[in-house]
Scaffold this motif. Structure first.
Motif, PDB file in Angstrom:
ATOM      1  N   ARG A 103      57.504  29.766  12.890  1.00  0.00           N
ATOM      2  CA  ARG A 103      58.723  29.525  13.673  1.00  0.00           C
ATOM      3  C   ARG A 103      59.329  28.180  13.276  1.00  0.00           C
ATOM      4  NH1 ARG A 103      60.799  31.099  18.722  1.00  0.00           N
ATOM      5  NH2 ARG A 103      59.089  32.579  18.903  1.00  0.00           N
ATOM      6  N   GLY A 104      60.616  28.219  12.895  1.00  0.00           N
ATOM      7  CA  GLY A 104      61.317  27.001  12.541  1.00  0.00           C
ATOM      8  C   GLY A 104      61.846  26.279  13.768  1.00  0.00           C
ATOM      9  N   ASN A 120      68.057  28.198  22.092  1.00  0.00           N
ATOM     10  CA  ASN A 120      66.641  28.268  21.698  1.00  0.00           C
ATOM     11  C   ASN A 120      66.410  29.331  20.617  1.00  0.00           C
ATOM     12  OD1 ASN A 120      66.230  26.373  23.738  1.00  0.00           O
ATOM     13  ND2 ASN A 120      65.766  27.962  25.245  1.00  0.00           N
ATOM     14  N   VAL A 121      67.241  29.329  19.622  1.00  0.00           N
ATOM     15  CA  VAL A 121      67.103  30.284  18.522  1.00  0.00           C
ATOM     16  C   VAL A 121      66.306  29.627  17.396  1.00  0.00           C
ATOM     17  CG1 VAL A 121      68.334  31.698  16.847  1.00  0.00           C
ATOM     18  CG2 VAL A 121      69.290  31.335  19.130  1.00  0.00           C
ATOM     19  N   PRO A 122      65.193  30.203  16.978  1.00  0.00           N
ATOM     20  CA  PRO A 122      64.469  29.616  15.839  1.00  0.00           C
ATOM     21  C   PRO A 122      65.274  29.779  14.557  1.00  0.00           C
ATOM     22  CG  PRO A 122      63.469  31.695  16.512  1.00  0.00           C
ATOM     23  CD  PRO A 122      64.503  31.369  17.541  1.00  0.00           C
ATOM     24  N   THR A 123      65.404  28.698  13.812  1.00  0.00           N
ATOM     25  CA  THR A 123      66.188  28.759  12.572  1.00  0.00           C
ATOM     26  C   THR A 123      65.454  29.491  11.456  1.00  0.00           C
ATOM     27  OG1 THR A 123      65.290  26.578  12.047  1.00  0.00           O
ATOM     28  CG2 THR A 123      67.457  26.662  13.089  1.00  0.00           C
ATOM     29  N   TYR A 124      64.172  29.744  11.666  1.00  0.00           N
ATOM     30  CA  TYR A 124      63.390  30.502  10.683  1.00  0.00           C
ATOM     31  C   TYR A 124      62.288  31.211  11.455  1.00  0.00           C
ATOM     32  CZ  TYR A 124      60.311  31.545   6.719  1.00  0.00           C
ATOM     33  OH  TYR A 124      59.531  32.175   5.802  1.00  0.00           O
ATOM     34  N   TYR A 125      62.072  32.481  11.115  1.00  0.00           N
ATOM     35  CA  TYR A 125      60.992  33.210  11.787  1.00  0.00           C
ATOM     36  C   TYR A 125      60.425  34.246  10.820  1.00  0.00           C
ATOM     37  CZ  TYR A 125      58.269  35.576  15.324  1.00  0.00           C
ATOM     38  OH  TYR A 125      57.226  36.102  16.031  1.00  0.00           O
ATOM     39  N   ALA A 126      59.126  34.236  10.686  1.00  0.00           N
ATOM     40  CA  ALA A 126      58.447  35.181   9.797  1.00  0.00           C
ATOM     41  C   ALA A 126      57.095  35.524  10.404  1.00  0.00           C
ATOM     42  CB  ALA A 126      58.269  34.593   8.395  1.00  0.00           C
ATOM     43  N   THR A 127      56.621  36.719  10.099  1.00  0.00           N
ATOM     44  CA  THR A 127      55.312  37.157  10.576  1.00  0.00           C
ATOM     45  C   THR A 127      54.523  37.729   9.401  1.00  0.00           C
ATOM     46  OG1 THR A 127      56.194  39.337  11.140  1.00  0.00           O
ATOM     47  CG2 THR A 127      56.146  37.692  12.893  1.00  0.00           C
ATOM     48  N   ALA A 128      53.218  37.794   9.586  1.00  0.00           N
ATOM     49  CA  ALA A 128      52.314  38.415   8.614  1.00  0.00           C
ATOM     50  C   ALA A 128      51.151  39.007   9.392  1.00  0.00           C
ATOM     51  CB  ALA A 128      51.823  37.398   7.582  1.00  0.00           C
ATOM     52  N   ALA A 129      50.596  40.091   8.888  1.00  0.00           N
ATOM     53  CA  ALA A 129      49.506  40.768   9.598  1.00  0.00           C
ATOM     54  C   ALA A 129      48.560  41.395   8.586  1.00  0.00           C
ATOM     55  CB  ALA A 129      50.058  41.838  10.542  1.00  0.00           C
ATOM     56  N   SER A 130      47.312  41.523   8.998  1.00  0.00           N
ATOM     57  CA  SER A 130      46.298  42.099   8.118  1.00  0.00           C
ATOM     58  C   SER A 130      46.370  43.623   8.079  1.00  0.00           C
ATOM     59  CB  SER A 130      44.901  41.670   8.577  1.00  0.00           C
ATOM     60  OG  SER A 130      44.686  42.037   9.940  1.00  0.00           O
ATOM     61  N   SER A 165      48.068  25.131   2.014  1.00  0.00           N
ATOM     62  CA  SER A 165      47.934  24.459   0.722  1.00  0.00           C
ATOM     63  C   SER A 165      48.782  23.198   0.665  1.00  0.00           C
ATOM     64  CB  SER A 165      48.354  25.415  -0.399  1.00  0.00           C
ATOM     65  OG  SER A 165      49.713  25.805  -0.224  1.00  0.00           O
ATOM     66  N   ASN A 166      49.833  23.162   1.481  1.00  0.00           N
ATOM     67  CA  ASN A 166      50.708  21.993   1.518  1.00  0.00           C
ATOM     68  C   ASN A 166      51.387  21.953   2.877  1.00  0.00           C
ATOM     69  OD1 ASN A 166      52.225  19.783   0.954  1.00  0.00           O
ATOM     70  ND2 ASN A 166      53.305  20.667  -0.802  1.00  0.00           N
ATOM     71  N   HIS A 167      51.342  20.828   3.536  1.00  0.00           N
ATOM     72  CA  HIS A 167      51.966  20.707   4.859  1.00  0.00           C
ATOM     73  C   HIS A 167      53.388  20.140   4.768  1.00  0.00           C
ATOM     74  CE1 HIS A 167      48.615  21.692   7.630  1.00  0.00           C
ATOM     75  NE2 HIS A 167      47.876  21.346   6.592  1.00  0.00           N
ATOM     76  N   LEU A 168      53.902  19.969   3.554  1.00  0.00           N
ATOM     77  CA  LEU A 168      55.260  19.429   3.358  1.00  0.00           C
ATOM     78  C   LEU A 168      55.979  20.257   2.306  1.00  0.00           C
ATOM     79  CD1 LEU A 168      57.488  17.280   3.730  1.00  0.00           C
ATOM     80  CD2 LEU A 168      56.333  15.954   1.951  1.00  0.00           C
ATOM     81  N   VAL A 169      57.160  20.744   2.678  1.00  0.00           N
ATOM     82  CA  VAL A 169      58.054  21.412   1.733  1.00  0.00           C
ATOM     83  C   VAL A 169      59.197  20.447   1.466  1.00  0.00           C
ATOM     84  CG1 VAL A 169      59.604  23.356   1.360  1.00  0.00           C
ATOM     85  CG2 VAL A 169      57.421  23.712   2.507  1.00  0.00           C
ATOM     86  N   ALA A 170      59.250  19.896   0.266  1.00  0.00           N
ATOM     87  CA  ALA A 170      60.263  18.907  -0.102  1.00  0.00           C
ATOM     88  C   ALA A 170      61.450  19.620  -0.745  1.00  0.00           C
ATOM     89  CB  ALA A 170      59.672  17.875  -1.064  1.00  0.00           C
ATOM     90  N   ILE A 171      62.621  19.449  -0.156  1.00  0.00           N
ATOM     91  CA  ILE A 171      63.843  20.069  -0.676  1.00  0.00           C
ATOM     92  C   ILE A 171      64.590  19.024  -1.484  1.00  0.00           C
ATOM     93  CG2 ILE A 171      66.021  21.169  -0.050  1.00  0.00           C
ATOM     94  CD1 ILE A 171      64.708  22.240   2.419  1.00  0.00           C
ATOM     95  N   SER A 172      64.627  19.215  -2.779  1.00  0.00           N
ATOM     96  CA  SER A 172      65.349  18.308  -3.673  1.00  0.00           C
ATOM     97  C   SER A 172      66.620  18.999  -4.165  1.00  0.00           C
ATOM     98  CB  SER A 172      64.454  17.900  -4.847  1.00  0.00           C
ATOM     99  OG  SER A 172      64.027  19.039  -5.558  1.00  0.00           O
ATOM    100  N   THR A 188      65.814  22.322   7.560  1.00  0.00           N
ATOM    101  CA  THR A 188      64.838  21.243   7.646  1.00  0.00           C
ATOM    102  C   THR A 188      64.324  21.105   9.080  1.00  0.00           C
ATOM    103  OG1 THR A 188      66.597  19.647   8.025  1.00  0.00           O
ATOM    104  CG2 THR A 188      65.904  19.997   5.759  1.00  0.00           C
ATOM    105  N   GLY A 189      63.178  20.463   9.195  1.00  0.00           N
ATOM    106  CA  GLY A 189      62.585  20.232  10.511  1.00  0.00           C
ATOM    107  C   GLY A 189      61.096  20.532  10.498  1.00  0.00           C
ATOM    108  N   THR A 190      60.514  20.488  11.680  1.00  0.00           N
ATOM    109  CA  THR A 190      59.083  20.742  11.823  1.00  0.00           C
ATOM    110  C   THR A 190      58.852  22.186  12.248  1.00  0.00           C
ATOM    111  OG1 THR A 190      58.702  18.436  12.457  1.00  0.00           O
ATOM    112  CG2 THR A 190      56.986  20.030  12.999  1.00  0.00           C
ATOM    113  N   TYR A 191      58.095  22.902  11.447  1.00  0.00           N
ATOM    114  CA  TYR A 191      57.780  24.302  11.719  1.00  0.00           C
ATOM    115  C   TYR A 191      56.408  24.385  12.399  1.00  0.00           C
ATOM    116  CZ  TYR A 191      61.629  25.766   8.668  1.00  0.00           C
ATOM    117  OH  TYR A 191      62.869  25.967   8.109  1.00  0.00           O
ATOM    118  N   VAL A 192      56.232  25.447  13.172  1.00  0.00           N
ATOM    119  CA  VAL A 192      54.947  25.699  13.837  1.00  0.00           C
ATOM    120  C   VAL A 192      54.410  27.040  13.353  1.00  0.00           C
ATOM    121  CG1 VAL A 192      53.750  26.025  16.025  1.00  0.00           C
ATOM    122  CG2 VAL A 192      55.608  24.358  15.856  1.00  0.00           C
ATOM    123  N   ILE A 193      53.208  27.012  12.832  1.00  0.00           N
ATOM    124  CA  ILE A 193      52.554  28.231  12.354  1.00  0.00           C
ATOM    125  C   ILE A 193      51.400  28.544  13.297  1.00  0.00           C
ATOM    126  CG2 ILE A 193      51.342  29.311  10.429  1.00  0.00           C
ATOM    127  CD1 ILE A 193      52.798  27.417   8.565  1.00  0.00           C
TER     128      ILE A 193
END
Length: 274
Positions: free
Chosen positions: A90-91, A118-128, A58-65, A207-212
């Motif tokens: 993966r962050g 090489n530690v991802p700063t963010y990691y989450a999973t989802a499954a059906s 829905s949005n490819h940018l998360v803006a942190i204000s 902050t940074g570029t995440y890969v989904i």
């Protein structure tokens, strides 16, 4: 008196060629062979296959204000036929140090440590579905899906040789900070083909570029993979201050001391009793 007509050869017509042309009888088999080839080619032409997996955000940018307290990003998509969907977020990767505390003389101090790369700063999973029902552990291990399948590069510093305690401590601290999830989130199917899920980013999202990565798994095998990027970036005045502090740290410290001193002097003037 008419001049006698001479037979001048014309370059555009060759009478000799007619004598060497294909007789009428052999033309029919050649024509039939061409028809057969065209018919076979027509039968061999198949319609283009539809993409088995389509995803988007829905949005490819998360803006942190300044007032950022966390947000959710909607991921939606469609599959061509039935199957299970697994998503990993993966962050950006960074190097971290995990220190072990020991109590000496009644005081807790840092002793042994491990340097983890090489530690991802963010990691989450989802499954059906429950992930153990979708495929075997070997498939997820080969794709580094799940916290237990993360392959950190650890360098021990000190007398300890077993890095498992440091690895578990790292995962535990990241889960406590809300940057890792140990249980996959739920992917909802709106029909047999359409699915959606919400990806939560807490207030302390790096902050940074995440890969989904989105995996379509059918019969225990990966049928299709799609990847889409997501950028988490600071915006506004806080972003400018953050960038200035990291670029010119010494000057930032001097300015901070001057502002603090001026604020103290101003407060003393305003609240002076006489």
């Amino acid at each position: 008196m008419m001049k006698p007509r001479h037979n001048i050869p014309c370059p555009f017509f060759n009478t000799a060629a007619t004598k060497k042309s294909v007789p009428d009888a052999p033309r029919l088999p050649v024509f039939m062979a061409c028809l057969l080839i065209l018919a076979w080619a027509a039968l061999d032409i198949k319609p283009a296959k539809a993409d088995p997996l389509v995803v988007d955000l829905s949005n490819h940018l998360v803006a942190i204000s300044t007032g950022f307290t966390g947000t959710d990003v909607l991921l939606f998509g469609a599959i061509e036929t039935k199957g299970d969907v697994v998503i990993t977020v993966r962050g950006p990767e960074r190097d971290m140090v995990v220190r072990r505390k020991e109590r000496k003389l009644g005081i807790w101090i840092n002793s042994q440590s491990a340097y983890v790369r090489n530690v991802p700063t963010y990691y989450a999973t989802a499954a059906s579905r429950p992930i153990e029902l979708i495929a075997n552990d070997r498939l997820f291990a080969s794709r580094h899906i799940g916290l237990q399948n993360q392959r950190f590069v650890t360098t021990m510093q000190g007398e300890d040789t077993d890095d498992s305690l440091y690895r578990e401590a790292l995962l535990r601290n990241m889960e406590y900070a809300g940057l890792y999830n140990d249980k996959p989130a739920k992917i909802s199917f709106l029909s047999n083909q359409l699915f959606r899920t919400d990806i939560h980013f807490p207030a302390n999202t790096p902050t940074g570029t995440y890969v989904i990565d989105v995996y379509l798994i059918r019969d225990g095998k990966i049928a299709s993979i799609k990847s889409t990027p997501l950028v988490v970036s600071k915006t506004g005045v806080s972003a400018e201050v953050y960038d200035f502090a990291h670029r010119y740290s010494a000057l930032y410290g001097i300015i901070a001391v001057i502002i603090a001193g001026f604020a103290g002097w101003l407060a003393s003037v305003i609240f002076r009793k006489n």
